[in-house]
Design a protein around this motif. Structure first.
Motif, short mmCIF file in Angstrom:
data_model
loop_
_atom_site.label_atom_id
_atom_site.label_comp_id
_atom_site.label_asym_id
_atom_site.label_seq_id
_atom_site.Cartn_x
_atom_site.Cartn_y
_atom_site.Cartn_z
N PHE A 300 41.69 17.94 29.80
CA PHE A 300 42.30 19.24 29.57
C PHE A 300 41.55 20.26 30.41
O PHE A 300 40.53 19.94 31.06
N VAL A 301 42.05 21.50 30.40
CA VAL A 301 41.49 22.55 31.25
C VAL A 301 41.25 23.79 30.40
O VAL A 301 42.15 24.24 29.68
N THR A 302 40.04 24.32 30.47
CA THR A 302 39.79 25.64 29.89
C THR A 302 39.93 26.68 31.00
O THR A 302 39.56 26.43 32.15
N CYS A 303 40.49 27.83 30.65
CA CYS A 303 40.78 28.82 31.70
C CYS A 303 40.80 30.22 31.11
O CYS A 303 41.33 30.45 30.00
N LEU A 304 40.21 31.15 31.84
CA LEU A 304 40.25 32.57 31.50
C LEU A 304 41.06 33.29 32.56
O LEU A 304 40.79 33.13 33.76
N ALA A 305 42.05 34.07 32.15
CA ALA A 305 42.85 34.89 33.07
C ALA A 305 42.66 36.34 32.70
O ALA A 305 42.89 36.74 31.54
N LEU A 306 42.24 37.14 33.67
CA LEU A 306 41.92 38.55 33.42
C LEU A 306 42.57 39.40 34.51
O LEU A 306 42.35 39.14 35.70
N VAL A 307 43.40 40.36 34.10
CA VAL A 307 44.08 41.24 35.05
C VAL A 307 43.37 42.58 35.07
O VAL A 307 43.24 43.24 34.03
N LEU A 308 42.91 42.97 36.26
CA LEU A 308 42.12 44.19 36.42
C LEU A 308 42.92 45.25 37.18
O LEU A 308 43.48 44.97 38.24
N ASP A 309 42.96 46.47 36.61
CA ASP A 309 43.48 47.64 37.32
C ASP A 309 42.27 48.33 37.95
O ASP A 309 41.47 48.95 37.24
N PRO A 310 42.08 48.21 39.26
CA PRO A 310 40.87 48.75 39.87
C PRO A 310 40.78 50.27 39.79
O PRO A 310 39.68 50.82 39.93
N VAL A 311 41.90 50.97 39.59
CA VAL A 311 41.87 52.43 39.55
C VAL A 311 41.44 52.92 38.18
O VAL A 311 40.51 53.73 38.03
N GLY A 321 40.58 28.67 25.72
CA GLY A 321 39.43 27.87 25.31
C GLY A 321 38.24 27.94 26.23
O GLY A 321 37.33 27.09 26.12
N HIS A 322 38.17 28.91 27.12
CA HIS A 322 37.07 28.99 28.07
C HIS A 322 35.89 29.76 27.45
O HIS A 322 36.03 30.44 26.42
N ASP A 323 34.72 29.63 28.10
CA ASP A 323 33.54 30.34 27.62
C ASP A 323 33.79 31.85 27.61
O ASP A 323 34.38 32.41 28.54
N VAL A 324 33.31 32.50 26.57
CA VAL A 324 33.56 33.92 26.37
C VAL A 324 32.81 34.74 27.43
O VAL A 324 31.61 34.55 27.63
N PRO A 325 33.50 35.67 28.12
CA PRO A 325 32.80 36.54 29.08
C PRO A 325 31.93 37.57 28.35
O PRO A 325 32.21 37.95 27.21
N ASP A 331 26.49 50.70 25.36
CA ASP A 331 26.21 50.42 23.95
C ASP A 331 25.67 49.00 23.73
O ASP A 331 25.53 48.57 22.57
N GLY A 332 25.44 48.26 24.82
CA GLY A 332 24.95 46.89 24.68
C GLY A 332 25.91 45.88 25.28
O GLY A 332 26.88 46.22 25.96
N VAL A 333 25.66 44.61 25.01
CA VAL A 333 26.48 43.53 25.56
C VAL A 333 27.61 43.23 24.59
O VAL A 333 27.39 43.02 23.39
N GLN A 334 28.84 43.20 25.11
CA GLN A 334 30.02 42.91 24.30
C GLN A 334 30.67 41.62 24.80
O GLN A 334 30.55 41.24 25.97
N GLU A 335 31.37 40.95 23.88
CA GLU A 335 32.10 39.73 24.20
C GLU A 335 33.59 40.03 24.32
O GLU A 335 34.14 40.80 23.53
N LEU A 336 34.24 39.42 25.29
CA LEU A 336 35.70 39.55 25.46
C LEU A 336 36.35 38.32 24.86
O LEU A 336 36.49 37.28 25.51
N ARG A 337 36.73 38.41 23.60
CA ARG A 337 37.27 37.27 22.87
C ARG A 337 38.79 37.36 22.75
O ARG A 337 39.33 38.43 22.47
N ALA A 338 39.44 36.21 22.95
CA ALA A 338 40.88 36.08 22.72
C ALA A 338 41.16 34.62 22.36
O ALA A 338 40.54 33.70 22.94
N ARG A 339 42.09 34.39 21.44
CA ARG A 339 42.35 33.04 20.95
C ARG A 339 43.36 32.32 21.85
O ARG A 339 44.30 32.92 22.38
N ALA A 364 30.47 42.86 34.08
CA ALA A 364 30.94 41.66 33.37
C ALA A 364 30.47 40.40 34.09
O ALA A 364 30.30 40.38 35.32
N LEU A 365 30.28 39.34 33.31
CA LEU A 365 29.94 38.02 33.86
C LEU A 365 30.91 36.99 33.30
O LEU A 365 30.97 36.78 32.08
#
Length: 444
Positions: A300-311, A321-325, A331-339, A364-365
């Motif tokens: 199987f494949v884990t994958c994160l797709a993120l759409v960025l508006d550069p403006v 199912g991919h590792d959380v960014p 305010d500190g380090v936050q996680e970008l979680r989605a199911r 972001a990493l």
């Protein structure tokens, strides 16, 4: 493997010496052969005749020395051609003849041997009457096969003793030769595989972005290192029709060539779906349905797709199912979680979409599990909390990636063998984004 050796030897060559043509072997006159008429010759005549005879004899001897031909050697007809090789046998390990020869461990007369053996039948059809097994380290490595003797007598005890002794020397040498040939074949095979993997690596590198996206007020950096020559991780930056950019990071289960093949398919599906569907959740749902039909059952494949508006700095993301960014903010380090389920497991899945607003200075990493799931020599795992701490330390872009790799190397030690592919993508919004946002009217 079987070889038939020659029997008998040709008779010794015979030599005969012929007299020179036209010249007698006797060079001096024999007075006893002159007949009765010789007594009537006067003494002076006899002296002259004697001297003349001596002169002729001397001339004959001189001619003989100058013109003596080489001895003529007559060779007796050779015996019929000697058979140099016996039948080539494909002797199966379960053939009854193998067990019989291993138990005998000496020369065996096969003329009266009763076995249901294809190899035995082939030997008999080839005219073989005696087989000497070549045994090395308890394994049958060859056969010495002989036909009947030319004298039509059986093989004597001395013959059998000599053949058994010969087999004792020949078997280890043949085994060594077999091992050398096997190693050479394996080396050639490894060389071919290495060449094919290098070609596969070149092809896989074509799937990775050739350049990073040039986004005003954004700094983007990326790193990819497979655990083997080719791997299953991937990342990409896909331009969308509305001016936004889709960041994708994925990881195929397993490593090596199988993972690389699935990665290539997933990457192609993502690049095809992203410009049409735009929504990260819909893109992942479409790719999941396509992969379910073809992906091997254990992958199987884990994958994160993120759409960025550069403006505006607004992002929309979905996660299969991919590792959380991790995002470093004021305010500190936050996680970008989605199911969402990994791709290729079950068709018809929905993928939750979330959004996040990047502020100037936020970094972001995006990463694969080759970083967080690496182990130290004592089997301690690097861990996700350690990755989050590194993101929160302050560096961005290449500096953040270098920090992660340095800490990973210190953690695993110098002799560590990389366990999994490592992919790192870092992007940061620069402080100048405030001015651009105010000039652009606050975003899209």
């Amino acid at each position: 493997m079987a070889q038939q050796v020659g029997r008998g030897a040709a008779p010794a060559a015979q030599q005969t010496e012929a007299a020179p043509g036209g010249v007698s072997g006797r060079t001096e006159a024999d007075p006893s052969q002159n007949g009765t008429g010789s007594g009537r010759i006067a003494a002076a005549g006899q002296d002259r005749a004697s001297r003349a005879g001596q002169d002729r004899a001397g001339r004959v001897r001189g001619w003989w020395r100058r013109n003596q031909p080489a001895a003529t050697v007559t060779t007796a007809p050779q015996a019929p051609g000697v058979v140099a090789a016996g039948p080539e046998l494909d002797l199966a390990s379960n053939d009854p003849l193998v067990g019989y020869l291993l138990s005998a461990a000496s020369a065996v007369d096969i003329t009266g041997l009763q076995l249901q053996s294809p190899a035995l039948q082939a030997l008999r059809e080839a005219g073989v009457v005696l087989v000497v097994p070549l045994i090395s380290s308890g394994s049958l490595v060859g056969l010495l096969s002989l036909g009947p003797r030319r004298s039509e007598r059986g093989y004597s005890t001395d013959d059998l003793r000599l053949l058994n002794s010969l087999a004792g020397y020949a078997a280890p040498a043949m085994r060594v030769g077999q091992l050398v040939r096997q190693q050479q074949a394996e080396a050639r095979q490894r060389e071919r595989i290495d060449q094919e993997l290098k070609i596969a690596q070149i092809i896989q590198q074509q799937f990775l972005p050739k350049s990073l996206p040039d986004l005003p007020s954004w700094h983007v950096a990326a790193f990819y290192r497979p655990a083997r020559t080719v791997g299953g991780d991937f990342y990409d930056f896909i331009s969308l029709p509305d001016g936004r950019v889709m960041f994708v990071v994925g990881d195929v289960t397993d490593k090596g060539v199988p993972a690389a093949l699935v990665m290539a398919s997933t990457h192609a599906l993502l690049r095809d779906a992203a410009p049409r569907l735009i929504s990260p959740g819909k893109v992942l749902g479409h790719v999941n349905d396509m992969l379910c039909a073809d992906i091997p059952a254990h992958m199987f494949v884990t994958c994160l797709a993120l759409v960025l508006d550069p403006v505006s700095g607004q992002i929309e993301f979905a996660n299969a199912g991919h590792d959380v960014p991790y995002v470093r903010t004021r305010d500190g380090v936050q996680e970008l979680r989605a199911r969402g389920m990994p791709l290729g497991l079950m068709p018809g899945m929905d993928y939750e979409e979330k959004s996040f607003q990047f502020q100037p200075g936020d970094c972001a990493l995006l990463h694969s599990d080759g970083l967080a799931e690496a182990h130290a020599p004592d089997r301690e795992m690097f861990g996700f909390p350690r990755v989050a701490q590194l993101v929160g330390k302050g560096p961005s872009g290449e500096a953040l990636i270098d920090l992660c790799l340095t800490e990973l190397g210190n953690f695993t030690g110098p002799d560590h063998e990389q366990e999994d592919d490592i992919t790192l993508v870092s992007f940061q919004r620069s402080p100048s984004a405030w001015r651009q946002e105010q000039q652009g009217g606050g975003g899209r």
